[in-house]
Write a protein that holds these residues in place. Structure first.
Motif, mmCIF file in Angstrom:
data_model
loop_
_atom_site.group_PDB
_atom_site.id
_atom_site.type_symbol
_atom_site.label_atom_id
_atom_site.label_comp_id
_atom_site.label_asym_id
_atom_site.label_seq_id
_atom_site.Cartn_x
_atom_site.Cartn_y
_atom_site.Cartn_z
ATOM 1 N N ALA A 21 19.940 3.525 -42.229
ATOM 2 C CA ALA A 21 21.346 3.917 -42.117
ATOM 3 C C ALA A 21 22.176 2.764 -41.557
ATOM 4 O O ALA A 21 23.323 2.534 -41.970
ATOM 5 N N TYR A 22 21.590 2.014 -40.627
ATOM 6 C CA TYR A 22 22.302 0.860 -40.061
ATOM 7 C C TYR A 22 22.525 -0.216 -41.121
ATOM 8 O O TYR A 22 23.600 -0.812 -41.219
ATOM 9 N N LYS A 23 21.519 -0.466 -41.965
ATOM 10 C CA LYS A 23 21.673 -1.447 -43.044
ATOM 11 C C LYS A 23 22.759 -1.011 -44.027
ATOM 12 O O LYS A 23 23.564 -1.828 -44.486
ATOM 13 N N PRO A 71 23.916 6.176 -34.478
ATOM 14 C CA PRO A 71 23.537 7.532 -34.903
ATOM 15 C C PRO A 71 22.796 7.536 -36.238
ATOM 16 O O PRO A 71 23.329 7.940 -37.271
ATOM 17 N N GLY A 72 21.585 7.083 -36.237
ATOM 18 C CA GLY A 72 20.813 7.043 -37.476
ATOM 19 C C GLY A 72 19.651 6.076 -37.341
ATOM 20 O O GLY A 72 19.466 5.424 -36.301
ATOM 21 N N ASP A 123 11.174 0.220 -38.632
ATOM 22 C CA ASP A 123 11.030 1.544 -39.248
ATOM 23 C C ASP A 123 9.712 2.200 -38.842
ATOM 24 O O ASP A 123 9.644 3.419 -38.641
ATOM 25 N N LYS A 124 8.650 1.409 -38.710
ATOM 26 C CA LYS A 124 7.340 1.961 -38.364
ATOM 27 C C LYS A 124 7.223 2.331 -36.890
ATOM 28 O O LYS A 124 6.505 3.271 -36.541
ATOM 29 N N VAL A 125 7.907 1.582 -36.022
ATOM 30 C CA VAL A 125 7.668 1.705 -34.583
ATOM 31 C C VAL A 125 8.777 2.446 -33.840
ATOM 32 O O VAL A 125 8.504 3.269 -32.962
ATOM 33 N N CYS A 126 10.047 2.172 -34.161
ATOM 34 C CA CYS A 126 11.157 2.589 -33.296
ATOM 35 C C CYS A 126 11.826 3.881 -33.765
ATOM 36 O O CYS A 126 12.011 4.098 -34.968
ATOM 37 N N ASN A 127 12.202 4.699 -32.795
ATOM 38 C CA ASN A 127 12.926 5.933 -33.101
ATOM 39 C C ASN A 127 14.350 5.915 -32.542
ATOM 40 O O ASN A 127 15.070 6.898 -32.669
ATOM 41 N N GLU A 128 14.735 4.797 -31.910
ATOM 42 C CA GLU A 128 16.106 4.630 -31.431
ATOM 43 C C GLU A 128 16.629 3.269 -31.884
ATOM 44 O O GLU A 128 15.932 2.262 -31.738
ATOM 45 N N ILE A 129 17.837 3.245 -32.435
ATOM 46 C CA ILE A 129 18.489 1.996 -32.820
ATOM 47 C C ILE A 129 19.700 1.802 -31.911
ATOM 48 O O ILE A 129 20.604 2.650 -31.878
ATOM 49 N N TRP A 130 19.693 0.700 -31.161
ATOM 50 C CA TRP A 130 20.829 0.341 -30.329
ATOM 51 C C TRP A 130 21.473 -0.908 -30.914
ATOM 52 O O TRP A 130 20.776 -1.812 -31.383
ATOM 53 N N VAL A 131 22.799 -0.943 -30.908
ATOM 54 C CA VAL A 131 23.545 -2.010 -31.575
ATOM 55 C C VAL A 131 24.494 -2.673 -30.587
ATOM 56 O O VAL A 131 25.151 -1.991 -29.784
ATOM 57 N N SER A 132 24.549 -4.006 -30.667
ATOM 58 C CA SER A 132 25.491 -4.783 -29.852
ATOM 59 C C SER A 132 26.577 -5.344 -30.765
ATOM 60 O O SER A 132 26.296 -6.131 -31.666
#
Length: 752
Positions: free
Chosen positions: A734-736, A729-730, A711-720
């Motif tokens: 939002a992913y949790k 998209p969030g 949350d502090k560092v990343c602005n993109e979440i990629w999911v496998s």
């Protein structure tokens, strides 16, 4: 001064003269007893010198010097005893003995100076060289010293725990798990009914290794049904406290069952689900006992038919059957209380929530990797539902979906939980209270999750510092007046008044400041795009089992990407493809020719030579700098002072991680690829890492389970998921939420 007094004084010069006088008189007394016809045959020199040894150490003597003194005395007095015994006849009036050895040994565990002097018949005089010598001991000082030593002895004897090694779920002999479990948690058939399951341990000390104290005069209070987060800096002793509790080395009431998760289970041919079922040793033993009772009752029915109905044998068999049926009822009630009939479905639900599919639940435990075996240990503990569940960094080996499931599960856990964790998001969701371990004590923040604790503690420290500074200023003001007017006749009464005020002021200690930890990644030189790209990349360890399919990803100098997904979905594999440690089956991975990558491996310790110091290891791994330059570079990651010169095996897990971070950026990388970088770092280390990554001028791609740092560092979440890699998209929250919705839809979280 007697010979023995001189020897004691030379060995322990810093010890109070009262104790020296007593110890030397006692040694002289033992020496005299070697010449007595009665006491010579009863005296135990090593036992008596052990008392002196303990007394002098408790009074502040250096252990090595005291041991040297007592070993010498044992040798000298032992030789004297052997010589005198050969000369003496075993006669004499026992009533005239100065020392009753049997009585002394009987009371040895409770002996203090007072009782010992009484036994020596020396309340007024101390026996020295055969003549009565008036004691020159200051009685007030003696009483003060007695109380001091008695307090230390009582604490050592009754409140002292020294942890050496304890593994609850896996003793060194893994085959003995059942008996060890029952030793720690004996089956309770009702004697604990109605008893409180709160835990309150007062005024105990806790040591680790060679006398290193981690808690002093501490109190531990755990209210049943509350969930406690135990926090503190790396190396402060949190895991040691959990282990001492798990072995009942601390006095936890016997009717409170305990389970501790601290390491992975040993792999064998047992299936995963059977391994979880077997973890509940109570259920396993009760089911076996139930079957034995049923078999014996059947056997009794057959035996009865062989005897006359009125015979003595039949009456004996009937009595036995009556006892068996009564015990069978107790066993059945206990199994019903444990909901034994729902065990398999509950075990399957827990495993599924931790990432085990219906198929893998039947796989042998030996087929799983270390991370999955750690999950099995966690599943076994959750399945047992102990009254006190102890978890040591449970999130280190779990992915985001599994951590989310575990947090949701623990929120409805009906018993007590004590968890060591540095994962702020996890503690915010799970903890009802925070216990802060520091400075050899435990501080309680009741009704607080981690964020509330942190804010409250910061405010508390500010108030303490303000109060301390105000008092120091007031003291300085009073002292200035006293110094100026103490000898002024007109102002002397006012000066005396201020002296009294100064004496009455409470002594305040300066509030402690947390050690400031900083990380700094060097700024790389600029590169033109494209930096690092994957186009239509597919990979599988065998062509018929594709792990990643048609992946498109672009990593730039300003990228801040978090790569999430369940374990086994190919996250680490993708990192290895980017590092060119693996080759894709199809597709293209393009890299700028000048690109330098810094890679942090999840199991970075495996690549370190722990017999070397951090400076020596880095000079071998990345030669070309002076030792001073390596030390300065390590200092920018919190490895300061002599830490860089110690063998790395002596460093904590968090300190080893800092060395690994320092090493990965020696080549001034343009891109940082990090695989579980938050493992082993404490709160200060995590804050320092997040700040350093935000200040880094290059790109970042991380695989992490730590929601806070993502949350502090990343602005993109990629999911496998399902062999596909896509941008979510969030944000991480939002992913949790998405994960929980999937879990609720399947009913996994609710089915416990």
């Amino acid at each position: 001064m007697s010979t023995y007094s001189l020897q004691v004084r030379q060995a322990v010069p810093s010890v109070d003269p009262v104790v020296v006088s007593y110890a030397s008189g006692y040694i002289q007394h033992v020496s005299n007893n070697t010449e007595d016809s009665v006491t010579a045959q009863l005296i135990d020199i090593p036992e008596e010198m052990f008392f002196i040894n303990k007394l002098l150490i408790e009074a502040g003597g250096i252990e090595a010097k005291v041991n040297e003194l007592t070993n010498k005395l044992i040798e000298v007095l032992g030789e004297k005893l052997r010589e005198n015994t050969a000369k003496l006849e075993l006669t004499g009036d026992k009533s005239k003995r100065l020392l009753d050895i049997n009585l002394l040994q009987q009371n040895n565990s409770k002996r203090d100076i007072n009782s010992s002097l009484a036994l020596l018949s020396a309340s007024n005089d101390i026996e020295h060289t055969g003549r009565k010598m008036e004691s020159r001991v200051d009685k007030k000082k003696l009483e003060k010293q007695e109380r001091k030593i008695a307090k230390k002895v009582a604490k050592r004897n009754n409140k002292f725990v020294q942890y050496e090694a304890s593994k609850l779920l896996n003793e060194s002999n893994g085959d003995d798990y059942d008996s060890f479990f029952l030793k720690i948690n004996p089956i309770d058939f009702g004697s604990g009914a109605g008893k409180s399951k709160d835990i309150k341990l007062d005024n105990f000390d806790l040591y680790v290794g060679e006398g290193q104290r981690i808690l002093s005069d501490a109190s531990l209070t755990l209210a049943y049904g509350r969930r406690y987060g135990l926090v503190g800096q790396n190396g402060i002793g949190k895991s040691t406290l959990l282990r001492a509790l798990s072995r009942r080395e601390l006095n936890v009431p016997k009717h409170i069952s305990i389970l501790h998760v601290e390491q992975e289970i040993r792999g064998d041919d047992t299936s995963a689900i059977q391994s979880v079922l077997d973890a509940d040793v109570w259920r396993k033993n009760l089911l076996g006992e139930e079957q034995k009772i049923a078999d014996r009752i059947t056997e009794i029915e057959k035996l009865r038919a062989e005897f006359d109905e009125e015979s003595l044998e039949v009456r004996k068999l009937d009595n036995e059957r009556e006892d068996l049926e009564k015990h069978s009822q107790e066993v059945t009630e206990k199994l019903s209380e444990m909901e034994s009939d729902k065990a398999e479905s509950r075990a399957a639900a827990i495993l599924y929530g931790l990432g085990f599919t219906k198929e893998t639940q039947n796989d042998a435990t030996k087929s799983f990797s270390g991370g999955w075996r750690m999950r099995l240990s966690l599943a076994r503990a959750l399945f047992c539902k102990p009254d006190l569940l102890l978890l040591d960094e449970p999130s280190n080996m779990l992915d985001v979906p599994s951590i989310t499931y575990l947090a949701k599960y623990l929120q409805t856990y009906e018993a007590t939980v004590l968890v060591v964790s540095h994962d702020r998001a996890f503690l915010n969701e799970v903890a009802t209270d925070i216990i802060h371990q520091h400075s050899e004590r435990l501080d309680y923040y009741r009704g607080s999750n981690f964020d509330n604790f942190y804010a409250t503690r910061e405010e508390r420290i500010k108030n303490q510092r303000r109060e301390y500074e105000n008092q120091m200023a007031y003291r300085k003001h009073l002292q200035a007046f006293i110094d100026k007017f103490r000898y002024n006749a007109a102002k002397s009464s006012e000066a005396q008044s201020r002296i009294k005020k100064l004496e009455k002021l409470p002594l305040l200690e300066a509030p402690e400041d947390d050690k400031v930890v900083t990380f700094k990644f060097p700024d790389p030189d600029n590169l033109s795009a494209p930096i690092l790209q994957m186009s239509e990349v597919s990979f599988g360890y065998t062509p018929d089992k594709i792990l990643l399919k048609n992946v498109d990803m672009d990593i730039q100098m300003d990228s801040r990407i978090a790569f999430c997904g369940g374990n086994g979905t190919g996250k680490t594999t993708l990192l290895k493809l980017l590092m060119e440690n693996l080759s894709p089956l199809s597709g293209l991975i393009s890299r700028n020719g000048r690109l330098r990558i810094g890679y942090f491996a999840q199991h970075h310790v495996d690549s370190m030579d722990l017999n070397l110091s951090a400076v020596s290891w880095m000079s071998q791994k990345f030669p070309g700098k002076s030792d001073e330059e390596y030390r300065r570079h390590l200092g920018s990651f919190g490895i300061t002072g002599t830490l860089g010169l110690q063998k790395m095996e002596l460093l904590s897990g968090g300190q080893k991680s800092r060395v690994a971070f320092a090493a990965l950026c020696l080549n001034q990388p343009h891109i940082l690829i990090l695989d579980e970088p938050s493992n082993h770092l404490d709160t200060q280390g995590l804050d320092a890492l997040a700040e350093a990554l935000n200040n880094f001028k290059g790109g970042v791609l991380m695989v992490s389970h730590d929601v806070s740092i993502i949350d502090k560092v990343c602005n993109e979440i990629w999911v496998s998921e399902d062999a596909l890699v896509r941008r979510f998209p969030g944000d991480i929250h939002a992913y949790k939420k998405h994960i929980l919705e999937l879990a609720d839809a399947s009913g996994v979280v609710r089915r416990h």
